[in-house]
Enzyme design. Structure first.
Site, PDB file in Angstrom:
ATOM      1  CB  ALA A  92      52.002  21.136 -50.460  1.00 27.11           C
TER       2      ALA A  92
ATOM      3  CG  ASP B 143      45.393  17.441 -55.682  1.00 25.41           C
ATOM      4  OD1 ASP B 143      44.574  18.340 -55.409  1.00 25.41           O
ATOM      5  OD2 ASP B 143      46.625  17.596 -55.614  1.00 25.41           O
TER       6      ASP B 143
END
Lengths: 326, 222
Positions: free
Chosen positions: B8, B128
């Site tokens: 992404a 993350d």
């Protein structure tokens, strides 16, 4: 089959009448507007109680349906503000028991996604649901709508509204911020907070207000606030798209009215060769048809509830709901 | 240059060492290039890409110092927004976790929990923690290969959010084994972190109950 759905999770008292063919026969609502400040749950509930009968009559008249032609009553049992939820629940139970019509409690967030799918034809989208009360990235995975990202503190609509109120813009604040943002020229650095898949807007809001008090240009601040908040929203949505490899992106909720947010999501979707959908605003904002349509989906797939199953739940998460129709 | 993964945020390329860095080098390496996003304003775009590139390099090396396996960083390019790093041979934990035996899964999750605790003790939060960012090698080491959203933050809140994210990743990707996996992560975390781990775990529960699902009446401002 005809379902009458009642929405009353926050500002909006809405009644929708929908057929099982997916025809929206009526979408009528009355919105509580606080005299000053933000939403007061008890006053919202009082508003909903006061307009309930009239709204019901308007909806039936609009749909040209008599109450004894209604086969199912559904209402939003959460998430939302307790007093407001209970008012809608009481109205739904009253109609259900008086006219002897089956009753279903449905989830507000699931309903936003379902009416969006019905209205736009999107089949399996990654949904960005943004409003004054919710900020979530939702996608369907193994029997449920899973949350792929959400705010850890305030919803993005609340961030825009509170900023607007603090700097003296009239309510509703979101559209005002958008209007002024178009005249903003310079980007003023504001805290951009993405934590993995999750978001945070309270620091952003506070800092934008602080910069305004310190003499920052309001046009530039509105522009910067939007750019920062929306970039974070789109980044998290993009992560979900990349992760799930879905080919559809949908935007819904009251903040979906914002043209800049739409533009940014459309660009992102394009980069992933995904189609981009936004329902009409009447179906993005809180509305009755979404509750009615979700009631139909659930009922047709065998969901039945006893009266005691229909208690409201202020914190009813979208990922707690089984979705037998998908 | 072959595209290994289109993420992404960044693209990962696999390249021969000899071509990318020095002709005397052998084997392969990974180039992580942070891509520009047209949807955001250029100021935010540049700022995010540059600061994340520089910070990530530093986090990799400090994580290694804290005994958490990470790839070696060979080059930090703040203009081209690129990191050049060691290629780790192994399997994504995302792809193996559900398939392991219950015992092997418990051991793996405990190890992950221990490594998260080591990061936290070193003042780092990963930002993350998902199983797609972890590579299990043949020797049974778990490499953390992405610090793109990491930061230096020793606060209880940041640590709580970090663990919360890992739990969320387990719920969304490994929903069939979420509970046992998360329990094992916490067991490893507690053992390695020692005193104070309970506080972090309590904060995770608090974070879960925040946001929309806290009645607005309970909030401190409105």
């Amino acid at each position: 089959m005809i379902c009458l759905g009642i929405e009353s999770t926050a500002h909006t008292f809405g009644i929708g009448i929908v057929s099982d063919k997916g025809h929206i026969l009526a979408n009528v609502s009355s919105i509580y507007v606080p005299e000053r400040g933000g939403i007061h749950p008890r006053e919202a509930a009082q508003h909903h109680a006061a307009v309930a009968k009239k709204t019901l009559e308007r909806a039936l008249a609009k749909a040209k349906v008599r109450i004894n032609e209604v086969n199912l009553v559904s209402f939003a049992a959460g998430p939302g503000l307790g007093p407001a939820l209970r008012t809608g629940a009481t109205a739904a139970r009253a109609i259900s028991s008086f006219f002897n019509i089956p009753l279903l409690a449905v989830n507000h967030c699931v309903s936003h996604v379902e009416i969006g799918r019905l209205a736009t034809g999107a089949k399996d989208p990654v949904t960005l649901y943004v409003s004054g009360g919710n900020t979530q990235v939702i996608a369907f995975e193994a029997g449920r709508y899973r949350v792929f990202g959400e705010t850890l503190d305030i919803p993005v609509g609340n961030c825009l509204d509170v900023f607007a109120r603090e700097v003296g813009l009239p309510s509703p604040g979101g559209p005002q911020v958008e209007r002024l943002a178009r005249k903003g020229k310079h980007y003023i650095a504001l805290p951009y907070v993405v934590k993995g898949m999750d978001l945070s807007f309270s620091g952003l809001m506070t800092e934008a207000v602080r910069k305004h008090r310190a003499g920052g240009d309001l046009y530039d601040l509105c522009h910067s606030l939007q750019e920062t908040a929306f970039a974070a929203l789109v980044e998290v949505t993009e992560r979900a798209v990349a992760h799930t490899e879905k080919k559809e992106v949908m935007l819904t909720g009251g903040v979906a009215a914002n043209k800049r947010l739409r533009e940014m999501l459309r660009l992102m979707a394009g980069e992933h060769e995904a189609r981009f959908f936004v329902p009409s605003m009447g179906l993005c904002q809180d509305n009755g048809p979404m509750i009615a349509w979700t009631g139909i989906l659930a009922y047709k797939h065998g969901v039945r509830q006893r009266l005691e199953d229909t208690v409201v739940n202020q914190r009813w998460r979208v990922d707690e709901v089984n979705i037998p129709w998908r | 240059m072959s595209l290994m993964k289109k993420g992404a945020e960044a693209n990962l390329y696999l390249e021969p060492f000899a071509r990318a860095l020095h002709r005397a080098g052998e084997g392969k390496l990974v180039v992580k290039h942070r891509i520009s996003k047209r949807y955001r304003t250029p100021e935010i775009d540049e700022q995010l890409r540059e600061s994340r590139t520089a910070l990530e390099a530093k986090l990799f090396s400090d994580a290694k110092r804290a005994s958490v396996p990470t790839p070696v960083i060979y080059e930090v390019d703040r203009v081209g927004m690129r990191l050049v790093m060691e290629f780790i041979e192994g399997k994504q934990v995302k792809l193996v976790l559900d398939k392991l035996s219950r015992n092997a899964r418990r051991r793996l999750c405990e190890l992950i929990g221990r490594q998260v605790a080591r990061l936290h003790r070193a003042g780092i939060v990963h930002g993350d923690l998902t199983t797609s960012n972890m590579i299990l090698t043949r020797e049974g080491k778990v490499y953390f290969v992405d610090f793109g959203l990491g930061e230096y933050n020793p606060s209880l809140e940041a640590r709580g959010v970090d663990l919360h994210l890992l739990k969320r990743a387990l719920q969304s990707i490994h929903f069939r084994v979420t509970d046992e996996a998360y329990r094992a992560v916490l067991a490893g975390y507690q053992r390695e972190f020692g005193r104070g781990a309970g506080e972090v775990i309590k904060r995770v529960e608090e974070i879960e109950h925040r946001g929309r699902y806290v009645a607005k009446e309970d909030r401190t401002w409105r």
